[in-house]
Write a protein that holds these residues in place. Structure first.
Motif, mmCIF file in Angstrom:
data_model
loop_
_atom_site.group_PDB
_atom_site.id
_atom_site.type_symbol
_atom_site.label_atom_id
_atom_site.label_comp_id
_atom_site.label_asym_id
_atom_site.label_seq_id
_atom_site.Cartn_x
_atom_site.Cartn_y
_atom_site.Cartn_z
ATOM 1 N N UNK A 92 0.806 -1.216 0.000
ATOM 2 C CA UNK A 92 0.000 0.000 0.000
ATOM 3 C C UNK A 92 0.835 1.259 0.000
ATOM 4 N N UNK A 93 0.224 2.327 -0.505
ATOM 5 C CA UNK A 93 0.816 3.665 -0.493
ATOM 6 C C UNK A 93 -0.218 4.622 0.061
ATOM 7 N N UNK A 94 0.197 5.448 1.031
ATOM 8 C CA UNK A 94 -0.689 6.455 1.621
ATOM 9 C C UNK A 94 -0.149 7.836 1.270
ATOM 10 N N UNK A 142 -4.247 4.897 -0.505
ATOM 11 C CA UNK A 142 -4.992 5.702 0.471
ATOM 12 C C UNK A 142 -4.590 7.157 0.278
ATOM 13 N N UNK A 143 -5.586 8.040 0.243
ATOM 14 C CA UNK A 143 -5.329 9.471 0.139
ATOM 15 C C UNK A 143 -5.963 10.141 1.356
ATOM 16 N N UNK A 144 -5.125 10.726 2.199
ATOM 17 C CA UNK A 144 -5.575 11.405 3.429
ATOM 18 C C UNK A 144 -5.402 12.909 3.233
ATOM 19 N N UNK A 150 -12.162 19.851 7.515
ATOM 20 C CA UNK A 150 -12.208 18.544 8.172
ATOM 21 C C UNK A 150 -11.356 17.550 7.381
ATOM 22 N N UNK A 151 -10.609 16.686 8.062
ATOM 23 C CA UNK A 151 -9.810 15.679 7.345
ATOM 24 C C UNK A 151 -10.706 14.706 6.584
ATOM 25 N N UNK A 152 -10.291 14.347 5.398
ATOM 26 C CA UNK A 152 -11.026 13.404 4.555
ATOM 27 C C UNK A 152 -10.058 12.323 4.096
ATOM 28 N N UNK A 153 -10.446 11.058 4.271
ATOM 29 C CA UNK A 153 -9.594 9.939 3.867
ATOM 30 C C UNK A 153 -10.349 9.061 2.883
ATOM 31 N N UNK A 217 -4.566 17.521 -4.628
ATOM 32 C CA UNK A 217 -5.115 18.706 -3.972
ATOM 33 C C UNK A 217 -6.567 18.936 -4.374
ATOM 34 N N UNK A 218 -6.933 18.556 -5.597
ATOM 35 C CA UNK A 218 -8.291 18.759 -6.091
ATOM 36 C C UNK A 218 -9.166 17.525 -5.914
#
Length: 240
Positions: A92-94, A142-144, A150-153, A217-218
């Motif tokens: 995995x890559x985050x 995974x994109x955090x 608010x944080x979005x994952x 970013x978008x």
């Protein structure tokens, strides 16, 4: 004595890899096993885990289950580097976006290439290499995103498992977003891949890391569209 030297070599290599990554990037790393045989051209790495510095709100960055390459050593003396086989198995890559907009992949790439900043860069010559058999696996991305209120994952189970034969161009293997998710892995392992292929991986992953900043970013505005486009492009890349 020979056995003692061989054991010391096996124990020393993981320390060198992780310490170099830590010193140059500030990202911590651990390796379960790393063996390099300069006579046969075989490299085998297992259990590489790279974590983000404390300046990022999420610790996880990348986990490589296995990397293996079999190089024809004499090909280094010719005009084309030849690998009989290459395996890259990524659990995995985050990808993390800080509140200030900085991404962990962008920071990792920046620090790895910081030694060349400010110097004129010569035109890159054509990279000539051949990988007779390539196996590429990537389980999840995974994109955090912590750049908003608010944080979005978002977690995407990619289950990528592809095999290629007679590879001569890194950029043709995956869709653009697929290359961006593997860009940090390629940068971390570039030092283990000699010759033109190592340079080609470096070039491809640097371009992907730069291009990926805007996409991530978008992400919040066009998540569904981008993910659908990624899987459509992935299906295209599987066709011969």
């Amino acid at each position: 004595m020979f056995a003692a030297v061989a054991l010391a070599w096996m124990l020393f290599l993981p320390v060198v890899l992780t310490s170099q990554l830590r010193a140059r990037t500030g990202f911590d790393a651990t390796v379960q096993r790393l063996t390099v045989n300069p006579f046969t051209g075989r490299v085998h790495l297992r259990g590489l885990v790279v974590t983000n510095p404390p300046t990022f709100p999420v610790a996880e960055f990348m986990e490589v289950r296995e990397f293996q390459s079999d190089l024809q050593v004499l090909s280094l003396l010719s005009g084309r580097t030849v690998f009989d086989s290459l395996v890259l198995d990524v659990a995995g890559v985050t990808l993390v976006i800080r509140p200030d907009g900085q991404t962990n992949a962008g920071a990792f790439q920046h620090y790895l290439s910081a030694t060349g900043e400010g110097l004129p860069q010569p035109a890159s010559p054509a990279r000539h290499f051949l990988v007779r058999h390539l196996t590429l696996r990537l389980d999840r991305l995974v994109i955090a995103d912590h750049s908003g209120r608010l944080p979005v994952t978002h977690e995407y189970p990619l289950h990528l498992n592809q095999s290629y034969t007679d590879v001569t161009n890194v950029k043709q293997l995956l869709s653009p977003l697929g290359r961006q998710s593997l860009a940090p892995v390629g940068l971390a392992l570039k030092g283990l891949v000699p010759g033109e292929l190592g340079e080609a991986i470096s070039d491809a992953t640097k371009d992907a890391a730069k291009a990926g900043v805007g996409i991530f970013k978008n992400l919040g505005r066009k998540t569904g569209e981008k993910v659908k486009g990624f899987f459509d492009a992935l299906e295209e890349s599987r066709k011969p």
